[in-house]
Design an enzyme around this catalytic site. Structure first.
Site, short mmCIF file in Angstrom:
data_model
loop_
_atom_site.label_atom_id
_atom_site.label_comp_id
_atom_site.label_asym_id
_atom_site.label_seq_id
_atom_site.Cartn_x
_atom_site.Cartn_y
_atom_site.Cartn_z
N GLY A 1 0.74 -1.03 0.03
CA GLY A 1 0.31 -0.37 -0.03
C GLY A 1 0.74 1.17 0.51
O GLY A 1 2.20 1.40 -0.15
N ASN A 2 0.40 2.42 0.40
CA ASN A 2 0.98 3.77 0.70
C ASN A 2 0.08 4.20 1.43
O ASN A 2 -0.71 4.24 1.42
CB ASN A 2 0.94 4.56 -1.32
CG ASN A 2 -0.50 4.29 -2.00
OD1 ASN A 2 -1.37 5.33 -1.08
ND2 ASN A 2 -0.69 4.02 -2.31
N ARG A 3 0.52 5.71 1.34
CA ARG A 3 0.16 6.05 3.30
C ARG A 3 -0.99 7.07 2.46
O ARG A 3 -0.57 8.14 3.19
CB ARG A 3 1.43 7.37 3.29
CG ARG A 3 2.89 6.38 4.20
CD ARG A 3 4.04 7.48 4.33
NE ARG A 3 3.69 8.70 5.24
CZ ARG A 3 4.09 9.39 6.39
NH1 ARG A 3 5.64 9.61 5.27
NH2 ARG A 3 3.56 10.43 6.63
N SER A 4 -1.39 7.58 1.14
CA SER A 4 -2.19 8.20 0.93
C SER A 4 -3.53 8.36 2.16
O SER A 4 -3.84 6.68 2.13
CB SER A 4 -3.21 7.94 -0.52
OG SER A 4 -4.11 9.21 -0.50
#
Ligand code: CTP
Ligand code: CA
Length: 233
Positions: A33-36
């Site tokens: 995933g990512n931090r958005s």
């Protein structure tokens, strides 16, 4: 506020906004995933609805508090997705009759080539795990290829480049590569840009010119983006 409610300058526009961050499964219990948080994209959708647009908000894994302004809001169709492929299908389908598409979502560039059916266990890996990743489809590129007359396509770019000139050069290359009408660029880092309620954006236009430089609440930034969209149309 009453002031915001009086500004109905997006009335009659159909817009699609993507927000949040996609997750690519590794096995039934893990993902890449990512931090958005989804906060900026949701603010863009909410601002459009407040200004009279009819909005489809395609959202991948936004934080609950970030999503709150869009939930139950008249004029916003909320579509929840998980992976880059799901986000691509949902956005592309709704883009067909949209006047403006804003790709604010952080889309995974890679997915795991083969998702495991069962949880990967350490006793099976011997302490080293190699994941094979394959590129996801570039959704924005597909939207630009399929763009119809009069449609405005807006991309986002989060960059870790700290030198202002180098950041702008990189952003201009990206805007040209993507072929978008507007590219909203922000500098991010370990300490910058993600969990905050504030944001700072540089908006590039179709000639690579700086159309606006805005900082403030994510809502203020969203309103400036819609101003830039209106000016460009
Ligand atoms: N995007 C997309 N599909 C992808 C990746 C990105 O539609 N598979 C969109 C994002 O939503 C964003 C824009 O493309 O609006 C730019 O994303 P960014 O990650 O900055 O660009 P990339 O082309 O993926 O380049 P980079 O290698 O810098 O990540
Ligand atoms: Ca990317």
């Amino acid at each position: 506020s009453a002031l915001m409610n009086r500004r109905r300058d997006l009335s009659g526009l159909r817009v699609v906004v993507s927000a949040g961050g996609t997750r690519e499964p590794i096995d039934p219990v893990r993902f890449l995933g990512n931090r958005s948080s989804g906060r900026q994209g949701v603010a863009v959708a909410r601002a459009a609805a407040d200004r009279g647009a009819s909005v489809a908000l395609v959202v991948a894994h936004a934080d609950a508090d970030a999503l709150a302004p869009a939930i139950g809001r008249a004029g916003i169709e909320l579509v929840r997705v998980g992976t880059a492929a799901e986000l691509g299908r949902a956005v592309t389908e709704r883009a067909v009759d949209a006047d403006v598409v804003v790709m604010a979502a952080a889309v995974a560039d890679y997915r795991v080539a083969e998702t495991a059916d069962r949880k990967l266990a350490k006793e099976d890996t011997g302490g080293v795990l190699t994941l094979q990743l394959v590129a996801t489809e570039d959704i924005l590129a597909g939207l630009v290829r399929g763009r119809r007359d009069g449609q405005t396509i807006v991309g986002f770019a989060a960059e870790t480049e700290t030198d202002a000139d180098a950041l702008l050069d990189r952003a201009r290359r990206k805007r040209r590569r993507k072929g978008v009408d507007l590219l909203a660029v922000n500098e991010v880092g370990w300490q910058k840009g993600f969990e905050s309620a504030e944001n700072a954006l540089t908006i590039l236009g179709a000639e690579d010119e700086v159309v606006a430089q805005v900082s403030g609440s994510k809502r203020e930034v969203a309103d400036a983006l819609w101003d830039a969209v209106l000016t460009s149309r």
